[in-house]
Design an enzyme around this catalytic site. Structure first.
Site, PDB file in Angstrom:
ATOM      1  N   LYS A  54     -19.330 -18.337  12.886  1.00 54.68           N
ATOM      2  CA  LYS A  54     -18.671 -18.455  12.426  1.00 54.68           C
ATOM      3  C   LYS A  54     -18.286 -17.644  11.292  1.00 54.68           C
ATOM      4  CE  LYS A  54     -20.623 -22.415  15.519  1.00 54.68           C
ATOM      5  NZ  LYS A  54     -21.936 -23.063  15.506  1.00 54.68           N
ATOM      6  N   GLN A  98     -25.345 -27.565  11.894  1.00 48.41           N
ATOM      7  CA  GLN A  98     -25.436 -27.150  13.091  1.00 48.41           C
ATOM      8  C   GLN A  98     -26.569 -27.199  13.561  1.00 48.41           C
ATOM      9  OE1 GLN A  98     -23.960 -23.824  14.992  1.00 48.41           O
ATOM     10  NE2 GLN A  98     -25.662 -23.259  16.349  1.00 48.41           N
ATOM     11  N   ASP A 121     -16.296 -30.443  14.983  1.00 49.96           N
ATOM     12  CA  ASP A 121     -17.678 -30.834  16.126  1.00 49.96           C
ATOM     13  C   ASP A 121     -16.716 -31.679  17.191  1.00 49.96           C
ATOM     14  OD1 ASP A 121     -19.480 -28.806  16.489  1.00 49.96           O
ATOM     15  OD2 ASP A 121     -20.147 -29.281  15.038  1.00 49.96           O
TER      16      ASP A 121
HETATM   17  N1  GUN Z   1     -25.610 -25.049  18.820  1.00 50.60           N
HETATM   18  C1  GUN Z   1     -25.517 -24.891  19.317  1.00 50.60           C
HETATM   19  N2  GUN Z   1     -23.937 -25.266  19.838  1.00 50.60           N
HETATM   20  C2  GUN Z   1     -23.418 -25.963  18.558  1.00 50.60           C
HETATM   21  C3  GUN Z   1     -21.768 -26.379  18.548  1.00 50.60           C
HETATM   22  O1  GUN Z   1     -20.961 -26.768  19.352  1.00 50.60           O
HETATM   23  N3  GUN Z   1     -21.923 -27.170  17.867  1.00 50.60           N
HETATM   24  C4  GUN Z   1     -22.822 -27.470  16.428  1.00 50.60           C
HETATM   25  N4  GUN Z   1     -22.979 -27.265  15.686  1.00 50.60           N
HETATM   26  N5  GUN Z   1     -24.637 -26.731  16.968  1.00 50.60           N
HETATM   27  C5  GUN Z   1     -24.401 -25.916  18.089  1.00 50.60           C
END
Ligand code: GUN
Length: 296
Positions: A54, A98, A121
């Site tokens: 990311k 996350q 998100d």
């Molecule tokens: N962990 C796995 N997929 C995601 C996601 O799309 N967003 C976040 N914040 N954590 C994750």
């Protein structure tokens, strides 16, 4: 019929290029650089890989990336204090915590502490409610990526029968809301659904998001249907670890009209949509027109 393969890797690159060109314009015309803060608590190896990816892609599209890596034993109060600081920081337009968080932290409490306008998100309860009532919101990245691919392939989705396999808050439920928003007739199916094969066979669009390797065989797919496979499952095959989706690709590709592969389908779209959401959040925060084609 052999299905058209929907190339998520190429499509994600197009989305990132669009984001990058908007970011360039924002910098030149408005003197604004979108910023994304990613918070990682603990050392979960998969999460570390995602967070690194990311951060890298955020910088590649010209945005500022702020990584906050906290010890696994971080207290809820300290994490909430960090989120409060990021909420108030005008250089931060998107905040992502996350998941999964270590067990001693309440994910719902933490996610709902994020300013909904910065919740890239789309997990904050306000955004869930806005999406559910058809109002402008931040939309979860994976379902947004699926929607973009479906719109790109079909143009209008109006009147199509869509079946979403899986009812998670991250994918299944928001995916169903988005398809409904595009005037599909939507069924959400799950592990307790009766006659799952028959339900699937009625669908013009199948979105599989159950997390069970190759659960959907080709004979559950209506000839010519579009299959979006959200699953990313690691399995052992012939002594090797391989990635497979929730759909049995070979048999489904023989009957579907279009299908996303695993890897290289939905996966790359998720981070591309995170960048798109960060750009959208930045435009909204500054009262600027939102980029076209990058939101629901
Ligand atoms: N962990 C796995 N997929 C995601 C996601 O799309 N967003 C976040 N914040 N954590 C994750």
């Amino acid at each position: 019929m052999t299905a058209k393969v929907i190339d998520g890797k190429a499509f994600a690159a197009e989305v990132r290029a669009k984001v990058a060109s908007h970011v360039t314009r924002l910098k030149e015309e408005n003197g604004i650089t979108p910023g994304l803060a990613v918070v990682l608590v603990g050392e979960d190896p998969a999460s570390q890989v995602y967070v690194r990816s990311k951060g890298k892609q955020t910088v590649e599209v010209g945005m500022n990336s702020y990584e906050h890596k906290l010890d696994a034993s971080t207290s809820e109060a300290d994490l909430l204090a960090l989120i409060d600081r990021l909420n108030k920081d005008v250089t931060v337009h998107g905040i992502l915590v996350q998941l999964p968080l270590p067990k001693h932290l309440d994910s719902d409490l933490v996610i709902n502490a994020i300013d909904p306008a910065k919740d890239v998100d789309g997990f904050h309860i306000s955004n869930v409610g806005l999406l559910g009532t058809g109002q402008k919101s931040m939309v979860p990245c994976t379902p947004l990526g699926c929607l973009m691919m479906l719109r790109d392939h079909h143009g209008s989705l109006a009147g199509m029968d869509a079946v979403v396999l899986g009812r998670s808050n991250i994918v299944g439920k928001p995916m169903a809301q988005l398809l409904l928003g595009d005037s599909c007739t939507v069924t959400i199916a799950h592990s307790r659904t009766k006659d799952l094969a028959d339900v699937c066979r009625r669908a013009d669009i199948v979105v599989a998001a159950v997390g069970r390797p190759e659960m959907v065989p080709g004979d559950w797919i209506k000839p010519g249907a579009t299959v979006i496979d959200v699953g990313i499952n690691r399995i052992e095959r012939d002594g090797k670890t391989v990635l497979v989706g929730d759909v049995d690709y070979a048999s489904a590709a023989a009957v579907a009209g279009a299908i996303t592969p695993v890897p290289g389908g939905v996966g790359p779209m998720t981070i591309a949509c995170l960048l798109a959401n960060t750009l959208t959040a930045c435009c909204r925060a500054n009262g600027l027109a939102e980029p076209e084609g990058l939101t629901a």
